[in-house]
Design an enzyme around this catalytic site. Structure first.
Site, PDB file in Angstrom:
ATOM      1  N   ARG A   1     -85.552   8.768  -2.938  1.00 29.10           N
ATOM      2  CA  ARG A   1     -85.591   9.914  -2.021  1.00 29.10           C
ATOM      3  C   ARG A   1     -84.671  11.012  -2.550  1.00 29.10           C
ATOM      4  O   ARG A   1     -83.485  10.774  -2.801  1.00 29.10           O
ATOM      5  CB  ARG A   1     -85.161   9.487  -0.628  1.00 29.10           C
ATOM      6  CG  ARG A   1     -85.255  10.591   0.423  1.00 29.10           C
ATOM      7  CD  ARG A   1     -84.844  10.071   1.788  1.00 29.10           C
ATOM      8  NE  ARG A   1     -85.753   9.043   2.269  1.00 29.10           N
ATOM      9  CZ  ARG A   1     -85.388   8.046   3.074  1.00 29.10           C
ATOM     10  NH1 ARG A   1     -84.127   7.921   3.455  1.00 29.10           N
ATOM     11  NH2 ARG A   1     -86.273   7.155   3.487  1.00 29.10           N
TER      12      ARG A   1
ATOM     13  N   ARG B   1     -77.048  12.018   6.024  1.00 31.26           N
ATOM     14  CA  ARG B   1     -78.216  12.131   5.147  1.00 31.26           C
ATOM     15  C   ARG B   1     -78.650  13.591   5.008  1.00 31.26           C
ATOM     16  O   ARG B   1     -77.950  14.499   5.445  1.00 31.26           O
ATOM     17  CB  ARG B   1     -79.338  11.243   5.677  1.00 31.26           C
ATOM     18  CG  ARG B   1     -78.933   9.765   5.697  1.00 31.26           C
ATOM     19  CD  ARG B   1     -80.113   8.863   5.961  1.00 31.26           C
ATOM     20  NE  ARG B   1     -79.759   7.455   5.886  1.00 31.26           N
ATOM     21  CZ  ARG B   1     -80.638   6.467   6.002  1.00 31.26           C
ATOM     22  NH1 ARG B   1     -81.926   6.739   6.180  1.00 31.26           N
ATOM     23  NH2 ARG B   1     -80.256   5.204   5.929  1.00 31.26           N
TER      24      ARG B   1
ATOM     25  N   LYS C   1     -76.561   5.068   9.417  1.00 34.88           N
ATOM     26  CA  LYS C   1     -77.046   6.373   8.968  1.00 34.88           C
ATOM     27  C   LYS C   1     -76.712   7.445   9.992  1.00 34.88           C
ATOM     28  O   LYS C   1     -76.563   7.160  11.190  1.00 34.88           O
ATOM     29  CB  LYS C   1     -78.551   6.326   8.728  1.00 34.88           C
ATOM     30  CG  LYS C   1     -79.376   5.951   9.954  1.00 34.88           C
ATOM     31  CD  LYS C   1     -80.833   5.765   9.577  1.00 34.88           C
ATOM     32  CE  LYS C   1     -81.645   5.276  10.772  1.00 34.88           C
ATOM     33  NZ  LYS C   1     -83.053   5.026  10.405  1.00 34.88           N
TER      34      LYS C   1
ATOM     35  N   CYS D   1     -92.950  -0.348   2.682  1.00 33.31           N
ATOM     36  CA  CYS D   1     -91.763  -0.384   3.530  1.00 33.31           C
ATOM     37  C   CYS D   1     -91.482  -1.807   3.990  1.00 33.31           C
ATOM     38  O   CYS D   1     -92.338  -2.469   4.596  1.00 33.31           O
ATOM     39  CB  CYS D   1     -91.938   0.521   4.745  1.00 33.31           C
ATOM     40  SG  CYS D   1     -90.513   0.479   5.855  1.00 33.31           S
TER      41      CYS D   1
ATOM     42  N   CYS E   1     -95.564   7.551   9.513  1.00 36.59           N
ATOM     43  CA  CYS E   1     -94.621   7.086   8.490  1.00 36.59           C
ATOM     44  C   CYS E   1     -95.385   6.340   7.394  1.00 36.59           C
ATOM     45  O   CYS E   1     -96.543   5.972   7.574  1.00 36.59           O
ATOM     46  CB  CYS E   1     -93.575   6.181   9.123  1.00 36.59           C
ATOM     47  SG  CYS E   1     -94.227   4.564   9.615  1.00 36.59           S
TER      48      CYS E   1
ATOM     49  N   LYS F   1     -77.609  11.632  11.053  1.00 35.69           N
ATOM     50  CA  LYS F   1     -78.564  12.712  10.828  1.00 35.69           C
ATOM     51  C   LYS F   1     -78.118  13.996  11.531  1.00 35.69           C
ATOM     52  O   LYS F   1     -77.698  13.958  12.687  1.00 35.69           O
ATOM     53  CB  LYS F   1     -79.952  12.294  11.318  1.00 35.69           C
ATOM     54  CG  LYS F   1     -80.491  11.064  10.590  1.00 35.69           C
ATOM     55  CD  LYS F   1     -81.852  10.639  11.090  1.00 35.69           C
ATOM     56  CE  LYS F   1     -82.379   9.443  10.293  1.00 35.69           C
ATOM     57  NZ  LYS F   1     -83.720   9.020  10.753  1.00 35.69           N
TER      58      LYS F   1
ATOM     59  N   CYS G   1     -93.332   0.451  12.753  1.00 38.52           N
ATOM     60  CA  CYS G   1     -92.292  -0.392  13.342  1.00 38.52           C
ATOM     61  C   CYS G   1     -91.533   0.442  14.358  1.00 38.52           C
ATOM     62  O   CYS G   1     -91.765   1.649  14.475  1.00 38.52           O
ATOM     63  CB  CYS G   1     -91.356  -0.942  12.255  1.00 38.52           C
ATOM     64  SG  CYS G   1     -90.070   0.210  11.728  1.00 38.52           S
TER      65      CYS G   1
ATOM     66  N   CYS H   1     -89.324   6.520  12.450  1.00 38.88           N
ATOM     67  CA  CYS H   1     -89.151   7.522  11.402  1.00 38.88           C
ATOM     68  C   CYS H   1     -90.054   8.742  11.582  1.00 38.88           C
ATOM     69  O   CYS H   1     -89.693   9.834  11.159  1.00 38.88           O
ATOM     70  CB  CYS H   1     -89.388   6.894  10.029  1.00 38.88           C
ATOM     71  SG  CYS H   1     -88.113   5.698   9.572  1.00 38.88           S
TER      72      CYS H   1
END
Length: 557
Positions: free
Chosen positions: A74, A143, A206, A428, A422, A208, A468, A472
């Protein structure tokens, strides 16, 4: 903190990594086609996910073979802004080291899929030569910072992109590990005290951040750990800061759930960076490190309450924070189609289905960027903007896309154009079921239903799908959210706001993919009959509530 909490396994791996070096530094050259579990965890901080092809797992296992490993890389792109040269380099690398596709993400980044272990270092070295990086595109750090990409040429929008870039640079990890491992940089003389913001174990999870423009919520600002909205009155007066958003949850863990960010304060422009850094430090020092499922900052804000959280931020900055100003939202659309920038030039937003750039679409974008030397900006809804276009070039640009059979905005059904998915299977590792590969058919079946019901002319629902519950593609704020529940089954959420200001509610659980549209037909029929003038589908579902919808649609379970 005075006490030392029990650390999860990942926290222990981070602590032992020597500021993100080991075991990646030696496993990169160990002759294997993959990294250890410990290496996999540290790779994320370098912008890399180790994956395997789940389509062939069983067949390979039957033949006595291990997984078919590859890597997702990424590239962190603050505000999604790329020069023509940078975009063309990214495009070329898709052929040289990836699987011939690019993936635009909901955080304005670009992902490569199918990269082999031996291609990691050459790819990162090439990116670095073009002033691009994968550092902190993943991992337990701040991120890629998102910002409204629309290039309307007024002073405040230009400043917004600049603020995003400067904040991104300030919040990057300071460890030299990335440069040592991937760019053959000189080894640091000391490994001590090399992360003044993040410390030895970085953040609990994470993190954001997004900048929205006033009234324009194309970035889904309430889904961020920190949302930032300028206050503009005869120039930039300050920024309103929201905290505690996040969409991930885990099936079977009742304590986990999506949450929207809450207003914290409105600060002067000169205070923005230190207040944001203080919020990050509060999460660093007080976020949970014993249970990763409960480690996002949203749970800290929720458990403390906004007043206690604000008081702690004030303690870190050393002054009282004012009350937040109220926010008003007018739109959350993705700026597709043709627009005047305000300087005599145009920008053009092109729809990219599910963010996947391949084949003729990839060739068309490349030709347009090359021929007209255009800066591009990726959007938080997986699309692309071409900016600084001369009006005389408009027809030629459209002709290129038509020659490659690329559909232009205005020719695409709105429900298709507004949909997100996603990547999910086959790469994934968290995916429970399909998303990107099945969404094109699901959304076209949905469009056929809307046509049949005569609902294609008014507000059409925003539909988002994930494989899931991690969210995302932001399904929980969608008017219709489809969340992978088990193999080929989904939970349907209804009632999110088209402005991104409200979460949806569970409508039906464990719905087979083939039944999604038919199970939604009764509630869309109710909407057709009983909506108020101009009422969106999400607002209609929220007004009636999930239980009432189930009863009226005859779908009580």
């Amino acid at each position: 903190m005075t006490d030392t909490p029990r650390l999860s396994k990942v926290e222990q791996i981070k602590l032992a990594s020597r500021h993100l070096r080991g075991p990646v530094d030696h496993e990169l050259h160990d002759g294997n086609d993959h990294f250890s579990d410990e290496g996999y965890q540290i790779l994320k901080f370098h912008g890399i996910y180790q994956q395997d092809n789940r389509d062939v797992r069983k067949a390979r296992k039957a033949r006595g073979l291990g997984p078919e490993y590859s890597f997702m890389i990424r590239v962190a792109i603050p505000g999604g802004r790329l020069s023509p040269e940078q975009y063309l380099t990214l495009d070329r690398l898709a052929d040289e080291l990836g699987n011939t596709t690019l993936r635009f993400t909901t955080r304005q980044a670009i992902q490569y899929h199918g990269v082999r272990k031996g291609g990691l270092k050459p790819l990162i070295r090439t990116l670095n030569r073009h002033l691009l990086t994968t550092l902190s595109a993943c991992g337990d750090v701040v991120r890629n910072i998102v910002a409204c990409p629309a290039p309307f040429v007024d002073r405040q929008r230009i400043e917004l992109m600049q603020y995003a870039k400067v904040l991104s640079d300030r919040l990057k990890p300071k460890t030299r590990a990335y440069y040592e491992i991937w760019l053959d940089g000189e080894k640091a003389a000391s490994l001590e005290e090399d992360e003044p913001l993040y410390g030895t174990t970085y953040l609990p999870r994470k993190f954001k951040i997004a900048f929205a423009f006033p009234g324009d919520n194309c970035v889904d600002v309430y889904t961020q750990d920190i949302g930032i909205v300028p206050w503009i009155e005869e120039g930039l007066q300050g920024f309103t800061i929201l905290v505690g958003g996040g969409l991930g949850q885990s099936h079977g863990v009742k304590e986990t759930h999506p949450a929207l960010a809450k207003p914290l304060t409105t600060v002067a422009p000169a205070q923005l960076f230190e207040v944001v850094e203080a919020i990050v430090k509060v999460q660093r020092d007080h976020g949970r490190r014993d249970d990763r499922k409960l480690a996002r900052m949203k749970y800290l804000v929720e458990s403390w309450g906004i007043e206690r959280f604000k008081a702690e931020v004030e303690r870190y900055v050393g002054y009282t924070l004012p009350e937040p100003r109220p926010l008003t939202w007018l739109s959350a659309d993705d700026h597709l189609g043709w627009h005047e920038q305000g300087d005599g030039r145009l920008f053009f937003g092109l729809f990219v289905e599910n963010g996947r750039v391949r084949d003729h679409l990839r060739a068309a974008i490349r030709e347009v960027v090359q021929r007209f030397d255009l800066e591009v900006r990726l959007t938080p809804q997986q699309n692309i903007l071409f900016v600084n276009i001369q009006p005389a070039d408009r027809s030629a640009i459209e002709a290129i896309f038509r020659r490659y059979d690329v559909a232009l905005p205005g020719t695409i059904p709105l429900v298709v154009q507004n949909a997100l998915a996603c990547p999910a299977l086959p790469t994934c590792g968290l995916a429970i079921t399909e998303s990107e590969r099945v969404m094109p058919q699901v959304i076209r079946d949905m469009n056929a239903l809307l046509d049949r019901l005569g609902l294609h002319d008014g507000p059409v629902p925003h539909v988002r799908m994930t494989g899931c519950p991690n969210g995302c593609a932001r399904p929980y704020t969608a008017e219709i959210g489809l969340v992978g529940r088990s193999l080929n089954s989904y939970t349907i959420y209804l009632g999110g706001s088209p402005l991104g200001t409200r979460l949806g509610e569970v409508y039906l659980d464990n719905v087979k993919r083939e039944e999604i549209v038919s199970r939604l037909e009764p509630v869309l029929l109710l909407y057709q009959r009983e909506r108020n003038p101009g009422e969106s589908f999400g607002d209609f579902c929220h007004r009636l509530g999930s239980a009432t919808l189930q009863h009226l649609a005859g779908q009580n379970e």
